[in-house]
Design a protein around this motif. Structure first.
Motif, PDB file in Angstrom:
ATOM      1  N   ILE A   1     -10.632   3.737  -7.394  1.00 13.71           N
ATOM      2  CA  ILE A   1      -9.372   3.073  -7.739  1.00 13.71           C
ATOM      3  C   ILE A   1      -8.430   2.970  -6.547  1.00 13.71           C
ATOM      4  N   ILE A   2      -8.179   4.069  -5.846  1.00 14.99           N
ATOM      5  CA  ILE A   2      -7.246   4.036  -4.715  1.00 14.99           C
ATOM      6  C   ILE A   2      -7.739   3.116  -3.593  1.00 14.99           C
ATOM      7  N   PRO A   3      -9.021   3.182  -3.180  1.00 16.24           N
ATOM      8  CA  PRO A   3      -9.477   2.239  -2.146  1.00 16.24           C
ATOM      9  C   PRO A   3      -9.330   0.770  -2.549  1.00 16.24           C
ATOM     10  N   GLU A   4      -9.558   0.450  -3.838  1.00 17.70           N
ATOM     11  CA  GLU A   4      -9.462  -0.934  -4.301  1.00 17.70           C
ATOM     12  C   GLU A   4      -8.028  -1.454  -4.301  1.00 17.70           C
ATOM     13  N   SER A   5      -7.045  -0.548  -4.393  1.00 20.50           N
ATOM     14  CA  SER A   5      -5.650  -0.986  -4.477  1.00 20.50           C
ATOM     15  C   SER A   5      -5.057  -1.321  -3.110  1.00 20.50           C
ATOM     16  N   LYS A   6      -5.769  -1.008  -2.030  1.00 25.45           N
ATOM     17  CA  LYS A   6      -5.227  -1.178  -0.676  1.00 25.45           C
ATOM     18  C   LYS A   6      -5.453  -2.598  -0.163  1.00 25.45           C
ATOM     19  N   LEU A   7      -4.444  -3.129   0.509  1.00 19.82           N
ATOM     20  CA  LEU A   7      -4.561  -4.415   1.197  1.00 19.82           C
ATOM     21  C   LEU A   7      -4.275  -4.205   2.683  1.00 19.82           C
ATOM     22  N   GLN A   8      -5.067  -4.854   3.546  1.00 15.77           N
ATOM     23  CA  GLN A   8      -4.841  -4.724   4.979  1.00 15.77           C
ATOM     24  C   GLN A   8      -3.509  -5.365   5.383  1.00 15.77           C
ATOM     25  N   LYS A   9      -2.797  -4.691   6.271  1.00 14.89           N
ATOM     26  CA  LYS A   9      -1.526  -5.168   6.823  1.00 14.89           C
ATOM     27  C   LYS A   9      -0.449  -5.370   5.749  1.00 14.89           C
ATOM     28  N   ASN A  10      -0.573  -4.622   4.674  1.00 13.33           N
ATOM     29  CA  ASN A  10       0.475  -4.637   3.649  1.00 13.33           C
ATOM     30  C   ASN A  10       0.747  -3.196   3.253  1.00 13.33           C
ATOM     31  N   TYR A  11       1.931  -2.726   3.595  1.00 13.29           N
ATOM     32  CA  TYR A  11       2.250  -1.317   3.421  1.00 13.29           C
ATOM     33  C   TYR A  11       3.142  -1.047   2.217  1.00 13.29           C
ATOM     34  N   LEU A  12       3.754  -2.092   1.665  1.00 10.61           N
ATOM     35  CA  LEU A  12       4.652  -1.911   0.527  1.00 10.61           C
ATOM     36  C   LEU A  12       3.885  -1.608  -0.758  1.00 10.61           C
ATOM     37  N   ILE A  13       2.634  -2.084  -0.846  1.00 13.94           N
ATOM     38  CA  ILE A  13       1.849  -1.884  -2.067  1.00 13.94           C
ATOM     39  C   ILE A  13       1.683  -0.399  -2.380  1.00 13.94           C
ATOM     40  N   SER A  14       1.527   0.406  -1.333  1.00 15.79           N
ATOM     41  CA  SER A  14       1.336   1.840  -1.540  1.00 15.79           C
ATOM     42  C   SER A  14       2.542   2.490  -2.194  1.00 15.79           C
ATOM     43  N   LEU A  15       3.711   1.861  -2.059  1.00 24.96           N
ATOM     44  CA  LEU A  15       4.892   2.388  -2.741  1.00 24.96           C
ATOM     45  C   LEU A  15       4.719   2.319  -4.260  1.00 24.96           C
TER      46      LEU A  15
END
Length: 235
Positions: free
Chosen positions: A205-219
């Protein structure tokens, strides 16, 4: 008492179906844009945060309160290993059902605990039902997307979610009638679920939620965990 259990556990479960309906609307009535892609991944991250909060604030603490170290280790390890095997099997078939598995691993033990708590602290149980319902919403939203990507039609996925929404009532009734005076058995179930949830979070789940060069999603994960903190403080 029985009517209250059915009513509030029904609310906790119906949000599974509502989350699927919202995901279907989002997927089919909003144009494909980078913003839509970011929203989808933010929802995944938010759902991961809520699942993690349920793990850290509800399932593991409740299990640790009732279990000694050795039963805790055994049940947690079995949960992780069982879902390691399930995940391997699903990977060979090409399915993407980790979010759905994590949601049900979280939802069912909490629903059972909800039914058991109703016999002791009805007000606490009502707040817990609201908390469970709120966390099921983003989890179902993400699960819908995963199931559709793995080959299920939207209609079939919504039918699955409709029937899954009744698991809350079933789990709560089981907890109320069979586990109200069995706190250690309930704790073993929660510990088993915790091991499986943690494996699925880290592996899928956590790896799938990540987007390259987008850091706001992790918030989104931090906000999801904060929702869990707020719910736990209210309860």
């Amino acid at each position: 008492m029985l009517q209250q259990i059915i009513l509030f556990s029904g609310f906790a479960g119906i949000t599974v179906f509502i989350g699927g309906l919202l995901a279907n609307l989002f997927n089919h009535h909003i144009k494909e844009t980078p913003v839509k892609y970011e929203i989808t991944h933010t929802m995944m991250s938010f759902g991961a945060g809520i699942i993690l909060s349920a793990l850290a604030l509800v399932l593991i603490p409740k299990a640790m309160d009732e279990l000694n170290l050795f039963p805790m280790i055994i049940s947690f390890s079995i949960g992780a290993f069982v879902f390691f095997l399930i995940d391997q099997y699903l990977a060979k078939k090409g399915g993407q059902t980790a979010t759905l598995l994590a949601m049900m691993m979280d939802f069912v033990p909490e629903a059972i605990a909800l039914g058991a708590v109703f016999a002791i602290e009805p007000n606490t149980a009502i707040l817990l039902a609201i908390f469970i319902g709120l966390q099921n919403l983003p989890e179902a939203f993400n699960s819908f997307r995963d199931l559709v990507q793995s080959g299920f039609t939207p209609q079939k996925t919504l039918i699955i979610f409709f029937f899954l929404s009744f698991f809350g009532i079933g789990g709560a009734l089981i907890g109320h009638f069979f586990l109200s005076d069995q706190p250690q058995l309930t704790a073993l179930l929660m510990s088993f679920a915790s091991g499986g949830i943690l494996y699925l979070l880290i592996q899928d789940i956590i790896p799938e939620s990540k987007l390259q060069k987008n850091y706001l999603i992790s918030l989104g994960a931090a906000v999801g965990f904060l929702v869990g903190i707020i719910g736990e403080k209210i309860v």
